[in-house]
Design a protein around this motif. Structure first.
Motif, PDB file in Angstrom:
ATOM      1  N   ALA A 234       0.829  -1.205   0.000  1.00  0.00           N
ATOM      2  CA  ALA A 234       0.000   0.000   0.000  1.00  0.00           C
ATOM      3  C   ALA A 234       0.859   1.249   0.000  1.00  0.00           C
ATOM      4  N   VAL A 235       1.990   1.193   0.719  1.00  0.00           N
ATOM      5  CA  VAL A 235       2.895   2.330   0.823  1.00  0.00           C
ATOM      6  C   VAL A 235       4.320   1.846   0.584  1.00  0.00           C
ATOM      7  N   LEU A 236       5.033   2.558  -0.260  1.00  0.00           N
ATOM      8  CA  LEU A 236       6.419   2.222  -0.565  1.00  0.00           C
ATOM      9  C   LEU A 236       7.300   3.417  -0.253  1.00  0.00           C
TER      10      LEU A 236
ATOM     11  N   ALA B 206       6.274  11.586 -12.119  1.00  0.00           N
ATOM     12  CA  ALA B 206       6.373  10.153 -12.424  1.00  0.00           C
ATOM     13  C   ALA B 206       5.494   9.303 -11.520  1.00  0.00           C
ATOM     14  N   GLY B 207       4.885   9.912 -10.495  1.00  0.00           N
ATOM     15  CA  GLY B 207       3.947   9.164  -9.672  1.00  0.00           C
ATOM     16  C   GLY B 207       4.236   9.118  -8.199  1.00  0.00           C
ATOM     17  N   ALA B 208       5.337   9.754  -7.742  1.00  0.00           N
ATOM     18  CA  ALA B 208       5.615   9.758  -6.311  1.00  0.00           C
ATOM     19  C   ALA B 208       4.594  10.614  -5.583  1.00  0.00           C
ATOM     20  N   ARG B 209       4.189  10.165  -4.428  1.00  0.00           N
ATOM     21  CA  ARG B 209       3.251  10.951  -3.623  1.00  0.00           C
ATOM     22  C   ARG B 209       3.934  12.154  -3.006  1.00  0.00           C
ATOM     23  N   ASP B 210       5.179  11.954  -2.517  1.00  0.00           N
ATOM     24  CA  ASP B 210       5.877  13.045  -1.854  1.00  0.00           C
ATOM     25  C   ASP B 210       7.360  12.737  -1.802  1.00  0.00           C
ATOM     26  N   LEU B 211       8.143  13.775  -1.548  1.00  0.00           N
ATOM     27  CA  LEU B 211       9.595  13.653  -1.355  1.00  0.00           C
ATOM     28  C   LEU B 211       9.903  13.858   0.117  1.00  0.00           C
TER      29      LEU B 211
ATOM     30  N   ILE C  85      -0.604   2.077  -4.875  1.00  0.00           N
ATOM     31  CA  ILE C  85       0.598   2.248  -4.068  1.00  0.00           C
ATOM     32  C   ILE C  85       0.913   3.730  -3.940  1.00  0.00           C
ATOM     33  N   ALA C  86       1.076   4.193  -2.702  1.00  0.00           N
ATOM     34  CA  ALA C  86       1.556   5.552  -2.457  1.00  0.00           C
ATOM     35  C   ALA C  86       3.055   5.476  -2.250  1.00  0.00           C
ATOM     36  N   ALA C  87       3.810   6.066  -3.152  1.00  0.00           N
ATOM     37  CA  ALA C  87       5.272   5.972  -3.119  1.00  0.00           C
ATOM     38  C   ALA C  87       5.880   7.248  -2.556  1.00  0.00           C
ATOM     39  N   PHE C  88       6.754   7.084  -1.582  1.00  0.00           N
ATOM     40  CA  PHE C  88       7.528   8.186  -1.024  1.00  0.00           C
ATOM     41  C   PHE C  88       8.982   7.994  -1.421  1.00  0.00           C
TER      42      PHE C  88
END
Length: 241
Positions: free
Chosen positions: A76-78, A123-128, A103-106
């Motif tokens: 779910a979270v990466l 590119a699809g990342a939720r946050d940095l 998938i929420a990618a950090f």
């Protein structure tokens, strides 16, 4: 004893309660995967994320190991470091995540230009997240993502339930429901569809029965929820359509 520098660190509580949204997320809302090459950083994030929560946290030493595990369906979270050892770098991992919803990618990095940051987000990342990682910041960010996932899941369940309740309607009943939604009375609907008012009354009663609606307000709410589900676009940055 848990070995935090192993390729996969797993915490799994059996019989975990269903996903619920609280001030701190404690429900089982999907797995959290960490692709953090530094074993110390991975261990620190692992401990903070696993503490006091019924959830599964898995840690991977590099992107190659994560891809080889093939367990992205449960993720779910990466959380990943942009700089990765091995063949699969941060861009490769993010591309893999962007290919599927859910998938929420950090992305964690020490130095990124404005252009690089913008490209990662597009590119699809939720946050940095700034690196070296602060485990407390990681916990807050991931708790927020899981809370949003729980809300999204609940909304999707409502949409599916509403659509299922309206699926039994016949084409004629759907036409009449459109008239009801437009605020028309039985006589106006009858004129629009070239029916008798009595026929509209019968169809209207059947609509209420088939949809399991207790009143018109509940019926229209079901229609609104079902229509919103079909109209809403997907959002890969968060959790899909």
């Amino acid at each position: 004893m848990l070995h935090y520098d192993a390729i996969a660190d797993i915490v799994a509580l059996s019989r975990a309660p269903p996903c619920r949204q609280h001030r701190r997320v404690t429900g089982t809302c999907g797995h959290i995967h960490l692709i953090l090459p530094d074993p110390v950083e991975r261990a620190a994030c692992f401990r903070v994320l696993a503490a006091g929560a019924s959830r599964v946290v898995r840690g991977f030493a590099n992107g190659d190991d994560w891809l080889a595990a093939g367990d992205d369906q449960s993720c779910a979270v990466l959380l990943l470091r942009w700089e990765q050892p091995g063949v699969a770098d941060g861009a490769t991992l993010l591309s893999h995540v962007a290919a599927r919803d859910g998938i929420a990618a950090f992305v964690a990095a020490e130095r990124l230009s404005v252009a690089e940051s913008r490209a990662i987000l597009l590119a699809g990342a939720r946050d940095l997240l700034p690196a070296p990682l602060d485990p407390r910041l990681v916990r807050r960010a991931i708790d927020a993502a899981l809370a949003e996932r729980a809300a999204w899941q609940a909304a999707r369940d409502r949409q599916r339930a509403a659509a299922a309740r309206l699926a039994a309607l016949t084409p004629r009943e759907r036409d009449i429901l459109d008239g009801i939604a437009a605020g028309l009375g039985n006589k106006a609907i009858a004129r629009r569809l070239d029916l008798s008012p009595r026929t509209v009354e019968v169809h209207r009663a059947n609509i209420m029965r088939r949809a399991g609606a207790g009143n018109v307000a509940e019926l229209l709410n079901l229609r609104f929820i079902a229509e919103a589900a079909r109209a809403a676009p997907g959002n890969r940055v968060h959790f899909g359509a």
